[in-house]
Scaffold this active site. Structure first.
Site, PDB file in Angstrom:
ATOM      1  CD  GLU A 331      -2.843  -0.872   2.507  1.00 15.05           C
ATOM      2  OE1 GLU A 331      -4.047  -1.177   2.377  1.00 15.05           O
ATOM      3  OE2 GLU A 331      -2.367  -0.439   3.580  1.00 15.05           O
ATOM      4  CB  CYS A 332       0.768   4.354   0.072  1.00 18.67           C
ATOM      5  SG  CYS A 332       1.072   6.104  -0.258  1.00 18.67           S
ATOM      6  N   GLY A 333       3.446   3.569   0.233  1.00 21.70           N
ATOM      7  CA  GLY A 333       4.889   3.412   0.356  1.00 21.70           C
ATOM      8  C   GLY A 333       5.343   1.993   0.100  1.00 21.70           C
ATOM      9  CB  THR A 431      -3.656  -0.057  -3.874  1.00 22.07           C
ATOM     10  OG1 THR A 431      -3.468  -0.129  -2.452  1.00 22.07           O
ATOM     11  CG2 THR A 431      -4.284  -1.338  -4.377  1.00 22.07           C
TER      12      THR A 431
END
Length: 440
Positions: A331-333, A431
């Site tokens: 997720e993200c990072g 994501t």
């Protein structure tokens, strides 16, 4: 005071706008009540993943997010029911009290006022009165009458310049029929540093407990703590914690300063569903446990540690080996670290794990912020194609390449498609949004 269902009373700490002092007051109240020996529990309105860690440090208890856009009423009530044994609930609002998105989600539009109305918690309004005096009462009166289903318990005056300033502000509140519950003078000796996604993380503060003790003393000296307890109430009924299917039975979870943006309610609900969490630290060059059946890389600040992560050979090799046979989700990072490269704010490009072709850059920062509703185009860890997920995106990275198949069709809270679709390649998925709850 407990309601008919046996739940403790609660209060919502809210304000007309961000930056008014909600977090300072919330942490000070939690620490002050804890110092008195009270079992006080905290909640955070909205998708903030930094403040709950500070709440937990101040109260000594877990703090969960409540989000009326991403969660339905049953989900929210179930999370609040985890505090049934507490003596007091303090819920920190987000942004301004009535601020939310334009359209409703699972239950409403995410505003702190919706949380207050649903739970029956009175609102304590923090008012920054710098630059005004009696006029602050007009603001408070407007907030008190704007929504009949939201009850204002009173106000706490913040950034008061002098005793005369306080007296003038109190005159206005008295004329408006609004109770003053505290008055906080301007002070700069107890502050929490910020970073581009909010406060610097709780785990990065070497002297956090000393700061919290100072906040407790400050708030305890200027706020009517016993009166606040008298005003706390609520209407939420006890209910079971709703089931959220964990992505696997044994979950290898990256956890350190680069990977810390994980919603506490998810971990709690995964554990309640029988999942085992196996933490590891990429910054310490650790690989996911071979016994795990899934690896999850949360968001965080990988751009601040990109050089270390690029040289963490055991971590990268172990992650690639793991992904050959089992799912890995970021997720993200975490998604960025699964990609090919990450360019930091100085323009230096670092080689990442290469499970996906994603390339991201912080050299030209651009904020991406908002709720996301995703319909999966293919399977993701613990979820099948066609399932819908609710989440939130908040980052400053720019995508320079995203060559893999999109993971989902993603729209914002208003239904407009967003280009950050996520990616999938074999067992690897990622994501930019942080998953909050399944969409019903």
């Amino acid at each position: 005071m407990r309601n008919a269902s046996g739940m403790p009373g609660g209060l919502v700490i809210a304000a007309p706008a961000s930056g008014s002092g909600k977090t300072t007051l919330t942490l000070g109240l939690l620490a002050a009540y804890r110092a008195q020996g009270l079992d006080v529990r905290a909640f955070k309105n909205g998708p903030d993943y930094i403040d709950p860690a500070f709440h937990a440090a101040a109260s000594g208890r877990p703090s969960f997010n409540l989000d009326s856009w991403a969660m339905d009423a049953r989900h929210m009530a179930g999370l609040v029911s985890t505090a049934r044994d507490a003596e007091l609930i303090i819920a920190e609002g987000s942004m301004g009290l009535f601020d939310g998105v334009a359209s409703s989600g699972a239950c409403s539009n995410g505003a702190s006022a919706d949380m207050a109305a649903m739970m029956g918690w009175p609102v304590v309004l923090v008012l920054d009165v710098s630059g005004q005096a009696q006029s602050a009462a007009a603001v408070a009166k407007g907030f008190a009458t704007f929504r009949p289903d939201v009850r204002l318990a009173g106000v706490i005056l913040n950034r008061v310049a002098s005793p005369r300033h306080e007296a003038l502000a109190r005159v206005g509140m008295e004329q408006a029929g609004i109770e003053v519950l505290g008055s906080l003078p301007r002070q700069t000796d107890v502050t929490l540093p910020e970073r581009h996604l909010g406060l610097v993380q709780a785990g990065e503060h070497e002297h956090l407990q000393a700061i919290l003790s100072a906040l407790a003393a400050f708030i305890g000296s200027h706020v009517r703590l016993e009166r606040l307890r008298q005003l706390a109430s609520g209407e939420v009924s006890c209910g079971p914690l709703p089931f959220i299917a964990p992505p696997g039975q044994r979950i290898a979870l990256a956890q350190d300063r680069a990977f810390s943006f994980m919603y506490p309610h998810l971990l709690e609900q995964w554990r309640q569903a029988g999942a085992e969490i196996l933490p590891f630290s990429p910054l310490a060059d650790e690989a996911p446990a071979p016994s795990a059946d899934l690896c999850w890389l949360p968001g965080g600040y990988p751009e601040l540690h990109a050089g270390v992560l690029a040289n963490a050979g055991h971590f990268q090799q172990g992650l690639r080996h793991f992904a050959r046979t089992r799912p890995v989700h970021g997720e993200c990072g975490g998604y960025m670290v699964m990609g090919e490269t990450l360019t930091d704010a100085d323009g230096v490009t670092h080689r990442m794990a290469g499970l996906l072709g994603l390339q991201t850059s912080f050299a030209k920062r651009r904020m991406h912020l908002g709720y996301r509703l995703a319909t999966l185009s293919g399977p993701m860890a613990g979820r099948e194609a066609g399932q819908r997920l609710r989440g939130h995106e908040f980052h400053y990275a720019t995508i320079t390449a995203q060559p893999d198949e999109p993971l989902a069709y993603v729209v914002d809270a208003n239904g407009a498609a967003v280009p950050e679709t996520g990616s999938r390649r074999e067992n690897a998925t990622g994501t930019f949004f942080h998953f909050i709850a399944d969409a019903t």
